[in-house]
Motif scaffolding. Structure first.
Motif, PDB file in Angstrom:
ATOM      1  N   PHE A 348       5.491  62.070  41.636  1.00  0.00           N
ATOM      2  CA  PHE A 348       4.412  61.097  41.803  1.00  0.00           C
ATOM      3  C   PHE A 348       3.430  61.157  40.632  1.00  0.00           C
ATOM      4  O   PHE A 348       2.978  60.136  40.126  1.00  0.00           O
ATOM      5  CB  PHE A 348       3.679  61.344  43.118  1.00  0.00           C
ATOM      6  N   LEU A 349       3.102  62.371  40.186  1.00  0.00           N
ATOM      7  CA  LEU A 349       2.090  62.546  39.151  1.00  0.00           C
ATOM      8  C   LEU A 349       2.605  62.307  37.732  1.00  0.00           C
ATOM      9  O   LEU A 349       1.853  61.879  36.861  1.00  0.00           O
ATOM     10  CB  LEU A 349       1.498  63.956  39.238  1.00  0.00           C
ATOM     11  N   MET A 350       3.867  62.581  37.501  1.00  0.00           N
ATOM     12  CA  MET A 350       4.412  62.411  36.151  1.00  0.00           C
ATOM     13  C   MET A 350       4.381  60.946  35.713  1.00  0.00           C
ATOM     14  O   MET A 350       4.479  60.039  36.542  1.00  0.00           O
ATOM     15  CB  MET A 350       5.873  62.878  36.115  1.00  0.00           C
ATOM     16  N   PRO A 351       4.265  60.697  34.407  1.00  0.00           N
ATOM     17  CA  PRO A 351       4.504  59.337  33.912  1.00  0.00           C
ATOM     18  C   PRO A 351       5.889  58.881  34.357  1.00  0.00           C
ATOM     19  O   PRO A 351       6.819  59.694  34.454  1.00  0.00           O
ATOM     20  CB  PRO A 351       4.427  59.502  32.390  1.00  0.00           C
ATOM     21  N   LEU A 352       6.052  57.604  34.636  1.00  0.00           N
ATOM     22  CA  LEU A 352       7.292  57.111  35.231  1.00  0.00           C
ATOM     23  C   LEU A 352       8.515  57.479  34.410  1.00  0.00           C
ATOM     24  O   LEU A 352       9.538  57.894  34.957  1.00  0.00           O
ATOM     25  CB  LEU A 352       7.206  55.590  35.408  1.00  0.00           C
ATOM     26  N   LYS A 353       8.439  57.358  33.103  1.00  0.00           N
ATOM     27  CA  LYS A 353       9.589  57.662  32.254  1.00  0.00           C
ATOM     28  C   LYS A 353      10.008  59.125  32.402  1.00  0.00           C
ATOM     29  O   LYS A 353      11.196  59.446  32.515  1.00  0.00           O
ATOM     30  CB  LYS A 353       9.258  57.354  30.793  1.00  0.00           C
ATOM     31  N   TYR A 358      13.548  63.231  35.005  1.00  0.00           N
ATOM     32  CA  TYR A 358      13.683  64.437  35.824  1.00  0.00           C
ATOM     33  C   TYR A 358      14.666  64.195  36.968  1.00  0.00           C
ATOM     34  O   TYR A 358      15.566  64.999  37.215  1.00  0.00           O
ATOM     35  CB  TYR A 358      12.325  64.854  36.376  1.00  0.00           C
ATOM     36  N   ALA A 359      14.485  63.081  37.687  1.00  0.00           N
ATOM     37  CA  ALA A 359      15.358  62.790  38.824  1.00  0.00           C
ATOM     38  C   ALA A 359      16.798  62.585  38.376  1.00  0.00           C
ATOM     39  O   ALA A 359      17.740  63.045  39.033  1.00  0.00           O
ATOM     40  CB  ALA A 359      14.848  61.567  39.569  1.00  0.00           C
ATOM     41  N   ASN A 360      16.997  61.896  37.270  1.00  0.00           N
ATOM     42  CA  ASN A 360      18.352  61.634  36.794  1.00  0.00           C
ATOM     43  C   ASN A 360      19.037  62.896  36.271  1.00  0.00           C
ATOM     44  O   ASN A 360      20.259  63.002  36.303  1.00  0.00           O
ATOM     45  CB  ASN A 360      18.328  60.564  35.703  1.00  0.00           C
ATOM     46  N   LYS A 361      18.255  63.847  35.814  1.00  0.00           N
ATOM     47  CA  LYS A 361      18.810  65.096  35.294  1.00  0.00           C
ATOM     48  C   LYS A 361      19.194  66.045  36.414  1.00  0.00           C
ATOM     49  O   LYS A 361      20.114  66.859  36.266  1.00  0.00           O
ATOM     50  CB  LYS A 361      17.782  65.760  34.368  1.00  0.00           C
ATOM     51  N   ASN A 362      18.501  65.956  37.557  1.00  0.00           N
ATOM     52  CA  ASN A 362      18.733  66.877  38.673  1.00  0.00           C
ATOM     53  C   ASN A 362      19.569  66.185  39.746  1.00  0.00           C
ATOM     54  O   ASN A 362      19.066  65.324  40.480  1.00  0.00           O
ATOM     55  CB  ASN A 362      17.391  67.346  39.244  1.00  0.00           C
ATOM     56  N   GLU A 363      20.823  66.583  39.871  1.00  0.00           N
ATOM     57  CA  GLU A 363      21.743  65.892  40.761  1.00  0.00           C
ATOM     58  C   GLU A 363      21.390  66.057  42.233  1.00  0.00           C
ATOM     59  O   GLU A 363      21.874  65.302  43.077  1.00  0.00           O
ATOM     60  CB  GLU A 363      23.170  66.380  40.517  1.00  0.00           C
ATOM     61  N   LYS A 377      10.019  47.794  42.086  1.00  0.00           N
ATOM     62  CA  LYS A 377      10.458  49.173  42.282  1.00  0.00           C
ATOM     63  C   LYS A 377      11.382  49.604  41.147  1.00  0.00           C
ATOM     64  O   LYS A 377      12.025  48.789  40.502  1.00  0.00           O
ATOM     65  CB  LYS A 377      11.184  49.329  43.618  1.00  0.00           C
ATOM     66  N   VAL A 378      11.409  50.921  40.945  1.00  0.00           N
ATOM     67  CA  VAL A 378      12.347  51.549  40.017  1.00  0.00           C
ATOM     68  C   VAL A 378      13.011  52.684  40.774  1.00  0.00           C
ATOM     69  O   VAL A 378      12.371  53.355  41.582  1.00  0.00           O
ATOM     70  CB  VAL A 378      11.622  52.084  38.761  1.00  0.00           C
ATOM     71  N   GLU A 379      14.290  52.920  40.516  1.00  0.00           N
ATOM     72  CA  GLU A 379      14.985  53.986  41.225  1.00  0.00           C
ATOM     73  C   GLU A 379      15.847  54.797  40.279  1.00  0.00           C
ATOM     74  O   GLU A 379      16.234  54.331  39.203  1.00  0.00           O
ATOM     75  CB  GLU A 379      15.840  53.409  42.344  1.00  0.00           C
ATOM     76  N   SER A 380      16.155  56.021  40.674  1.00  0.00           N
ATOM     77  CA  SER A 380      17.029  56.885  39.888  1.00  0.00           C
ATOM     78  C   SER A 380      18.471  56.373  39.984  1.00  0.00           C
ATOM     79  O   SER A 380      18.814  55.539  40.832  1.00  0.00           O
ATOM     80  CB  SER A 380      16.914  58.332  40.360  1.00  0.00           C
TER      81      SER A 380
END
Length: 390
Positions: A348-353, A358-363, A377-380
């Motif tokens: 939530f706190l991180m810049p969106l990029k 982070y989400a895409n790197k962590n399966e 909306k944006v999603e992983s």
């Protein structure tokens, strides 16, 4: 609260001006729920409501972690379910007492005890040692966006929000902290000034410091309740800890459990807006899967308003202010659910990029961000695999 389709509240912030559309709802008052143990901190009776029907057994309590916590068990064999629910409540109680930064309790040295005398060496429960150490570890794992030592800054903002009530609130005479106050508090938020002894279970900090486990304790507790229920032989259940969803097994209908995520705009106006009259409008995601944790973080339910601008409760350690952009996030975690709260807060706190990377790197983590009042909306990359198709 629903039994068959639990609701995960998605929080929201936007600087969008609704003045020309509809009157803004009055900001919620700041409230602290304190638990009176009456000398029996782990008593089950009177501290929760337990009910049974043909489909499920339910425990609901409003006394702990400042929110509603419910557990639904869907096992066919009801032998021992009452005991299992009370054992689960004991876990909730234990972590409430340990993690509370609002009240001390005579039977435990907790976060409030430590914060009252930060430069004293405190002997603490090994469970609290483990929780604090995990929190410290996640400071680096999240590039500093998760920081339990931010408490002095959080307390300042919390104090201003607590005073924003009554006529002061209605007349828009509330205020925000001064730069001088925040700059002074910044000297007390270095997480390296926490001296935690893992062997002897002691903690000591720099004078003036304090810690806040609000970004980890509830999710940690939910996972410990999950483990207790499994240890007691429960095979099918759902935990809803104030929007932190944790489930195991299958629904009585033989399907995976399903969680609906509320549309934050509709929720803000209690579904009174014209565009919020159908189920599809009121819930912007419906998620399903096996053995998942689903958590939302954002800035909708806890905020106050100053000169028409909303200031929410999640403070960015980098700026010492609430995040000002219109991003809320819901995450689905299928491994390491113990840290779902932490990851949700950080994303939530991180810049969106950065958060998306982070989400895409962590399966183990998938996420969706609700961006603005228009519903963008944006999603992983793999989030769609958890969407329920109708």
């Amino acid at each position: 609260m629903k039994i068959s389709l639990p609701i995960l509240t998605l929080l929201f912030f936007s600087s969008y001006n609704y003045a020309n559309v509809i009157t803004q709802p009055v900001a919620p008052d700041f409230k602290v729920i304190k638990v009176d143990t009456k000398g029996e901190p782990y008593r089950c009776e009177g501290n929760a409501i337990i009910t049974h029907n043909a489909v499920s057994s339910n425990l609901t309590t409003l006394k702990y972690f400042g929110t509603s916590i419910s557990i639904d068990i869907y096992d066919n064999n009801d032998t021992g379910i009452g005991i299992a629910l009370c054992n689960a409540l004991h876990v909730i109680q234990e972590y409430h007492y340990l993690a509370s930064n609002y009240s001390t309790y005579p039977h435990v040295t907790n976060i409030k005890s430590i914060n009252n005398q930060p430069d004293k060496k405190h002997k603490i429960d090994p469970k609290l040692t483990e929780l604090i150490q995990a929190s410290i570890d996640w400071h680096d794992k999240t590039n500093g966006y998760f920081n339990i030592a931010l408490s002095p800054v959080i307390d300042i903002w919390r104090g201003y929000r607590a005073k924003c009530k009554g006529e002061r609130k209605l007349q828009d005479r509330c205020s925000i902290p001064t730069e001088a106050e925040l700059s002074k508090a910044k000297l007390l938020i270095n997480i390296k000034d926490i001296d935690l002894d893992l062997t002897n279970n002691t903690i000591q900090m720099k004078a003036g410091m304090s810690i806040d486990l609000g970004g980890i304790a509830k999710g940690w507790m939910a996972e410990m309740v999950y483990r207790q229920l499994k240890a007691d032989g429960v095979e099918n259940f759902m935990i809803n800890a104030g929007g932190n969803i944790r489930h195991y097994g299958v629904h009585p209908e033989g399907r995976d459990f399903t969680t609906a995520v509320e549309n934050p705009i509709c929720k803000k106006y209690n579904n009174t807006l014209e565009q919020c009259q159908s189920f599809e409008d009121q819930y912007h995601e419906v998620l399903t899967g096996k053995d998942l944790a689903i958590v939302s973080s954002g800035n909708y339910l806890r905020y106050y308003r100053v000169k028409g601008k909303e200031y929410h409760h999640i403070i960015n350690p980098k700026t010492l202010y609430p995040k000002s952009t219109g991003i809320s996030t819901t995450i689905v975690v299928n491994n390491n659910q113990l840290f779902a709260d932490v990851i949700s807060t950080a994303l939530f706190l991180m810049p969106l990029k950065e958060a998306l990377a982070y989400a895409n790197k962590n399966e183990d983590v998938e996420s969706v961000w609700y961006l603005n009042v228009q519903g963008d909306k944006v999603e992983s990359d793999q989030f769609n695999k958890y969407r329920k198709s109708f």
